[in-house]
Design a protein around this motif. Structure first.
Motif, PDB file in Angstrom:
ATOM      1  N   LEU A  22       0.839  -1.205   0.000  1.00 24.02           N
ATOM      2  CA  LEU A  22       0.000   0.000   0.000  1.00 24.02           C
ATOM      3  C   LEU A  22       0.875   1.257   0.000  1.00 24.02           C
ATOM      4  O   LEU A  22       0.721   2.136   0.856  1.00 24.02           O
ATOM      5  CB  LEU A  22      -0.911   0.009   1.230  1.00 24.02           C
ATOM      6  N   PRO A  23       1.771   1.412  -0.949  1.00 20.30           N
ATOM      7  CA  PRO A  23       2.749   2.509  -0.879  1.00 20.30           C
ATOM      8  C   PRO A  23       2.143   3.903  -0.975  1.00 20.30           C
ATOM      9  O   PRO A  23       2.598   4.819  -0.298  1.00 20.30           O
ATOM     10  CB  PRO A  23       3.695   2.228  -2.050  1.00 20.30           C
ATOM     11  N   ALA A  24       1.121   4.091  -1.811  1.00 16.65           N
ATOM     12  CA  ALA A  24       0.521   5.422  -1.934  1.00 16.65           C
ATOM     13  C   ALA A  24      -0.222   5.808  -0.663  1.00 16.65           C
ATOM     14  O   ALA A  24      -0.230   6.969  -0.262  1.00 16.65           O
ATOM     15  CB  ALA A  24      -0.429   5.473  -3.133  1.00 16.65           C
ATOM     16  N   SER A  25      -0.841   4.816  -0.013  1.00 16.67           N
ATOM     17  CA  SER A  25      -1.547   5.079   1.237  1.00 16.67           C
ATOM     18  C   SER A  25      -0.572   5.286   2.384  1.00 16.67           C
ATOM     19  O   SER A  25      -0.691   6.232   3.166  1.00 16.67           O
ATOM     20  CB  SER A  25      -2.495   3.918   1.554  1.00 16.67           C
ATOM     21  N   ILE A  26       0.417   4.418   2.470  1.00  9.39           N
ATOM     22  CA  ILE A  26       1.435   4.563   3.511  1.00  9.39           C
ATOM     23  C   ILE A  26       2.152   5.897   3.354  1.00  9.39           C
ATOM     24  O   ILE A  26       2.497   6.565   4.333  1.00  9.39           O
ATOM     25  CB  ILE A  26       2.441   3.402   3.438  1.00  9.39           C
ATOM     26  N   ILE A  49      11.852   8.937   2.932  1.00  6.73           N
ATOM     27  CA  ILE A  49      11.346   7.652   2.458  1.00  6.73           C
ATOM     28  C   ILE A  49       9.841   7.693   2.225  1.00  6.73           C
ATOM     29  O   ILE A  49       9.326   7.199   1.219  1.00  6.73           O
ATOM     30  CB  ILE A  49      11.701   6.533   3.455  1.00  6.73           C
ATOM     31  N   CYS A  50       9.123   8.293   3.167  1.00  4.91           N
ATOM     32  CA  CYS A  50       7.663   8.328   3.059  1.00  4.91           C
ATOM     33  C   CYS A  50       7.226   9.086   1.805  1.00  4.91           C
ATOM     34  O   CYS A  50       6.392   8.604   1.033  1.00  4.91           O
ATOM     35  CB  CYS A  50       7.080   8.973   4.313  1.00  4.91           C
ATOM     36  N   ALA A  51       7.796  10.254   1.600  1.00  2.00           N
ATOM     37  CA  ALA A  51       7.430  11.063   0.437  1.00  2.00           C
ATOM     38  C   ALA A  51       7.839  10.384  -0.862  1.00  2.00           C
ATOM     39  O   ALA A  51       7.147  10.490  -1.883  1.00  2.00           O
ATOM     40  CB  ALA A  51       8.068  12.441   0.544  1.00  2.00           C
TER      41      ALA A  51
END
Length: 214
Positions: A22-26, A49-51
């Motif tokens: 779920l990379p876009a949600s995370i 990392i998040c961005a």
């Protein structure tokens, strides 16, 4: 990060999706504690990392929409059938991993659709539902059978799953209970359950809050 630096955005997303479905949600809701401990932060800003997850997931999701469908075998490899009870992030991730390994997986969810708490309670300004539903759909497209509106303890028991022929069950029931502060009273006294408030607001049914406007 190296893929992104060299312009290989799709390769970066696929690398992420091997471990984070779920990379876009995370990339929107995670408070990224890893960045606090990033060694690069000793010399300036930590690596975002998040961005970066959000960047490649938003930009390359169209090209990667069939990633899990093609990663899973068209037919189960193993004879064992696995039941996953609970369709939130944990249950979805477990079902996806088992399906890619080659098991026949059935996801059983009490609500009318998969998604769990992120879909039911996180406000759209924090996690747009179009983004989250897109990623959930990509996981289910791997060949996971779904049964909605079925609650453990009300509609079926674990013994029923065994009788149906499931070899194992993964329970992902969530921790969806508000922790009340000691001084809080009942709703009649103006104390609202935080989780219930978020769910009702998500459905457009939030209660009227009394008090002066700020």
């Amino acid at each position: 990060v190296t893929h992104i630096r060299d312009g290989r955005f799709l390769a970066s997303l696929e690398q992420i999706m091997h471990l984070c479905p779920l990379p876009a949600s995370i990339g929107r809701v995670c408070h990224h504690p890893c960045e606090k401990d990033c060694r690069r932060g000793r010399e300036g800003e930590p690596i975002g990392i998040c961005a970066l997850k959000r960047f490649v997931a938003d930009g390359q999701h169209g090209e990667a929409r069939d990633f899990y469908r093609t990663a899973a075998p068209a037919q189960p490899i193993y004879s064992e059938r696995i039941a996953v009870v609970g369709g939130g992030p944990s249950g979805l991730s477990a079902a996806l991993a088992l399906r890619i390994m080659g098991f026949s997986v059935t996801l059983i969810e009490a609500e009318s659709e998969a998604g769990g708490m992120p879909g039911a309670a996180i406000p759209d300004y924090r996690l747009p539902q179009g983004v989250y539903r897109r990623e959930v759909a990509a996981m289910l497209a791997s060949g996971i059978e779904t049964r909605f509106g079925r609650r453990l303890g009300r509609d079926f028991q674990l013994s029923d799953l065994a009788a149906e022929g499931f070899s194992a069950a993964y329970l992902a029931l969530g921790c969806q209970r508000t922790v009340r502060l000691p001084h809080c009273g009942p709703p009649e006294q103006g104390f609202l359950d935080g989780l219930d408030l978020l769910k009702r607001a998500k459905l457009g049914d939030s209660p009227s809050l009394a008090g002066p406007a700020l």
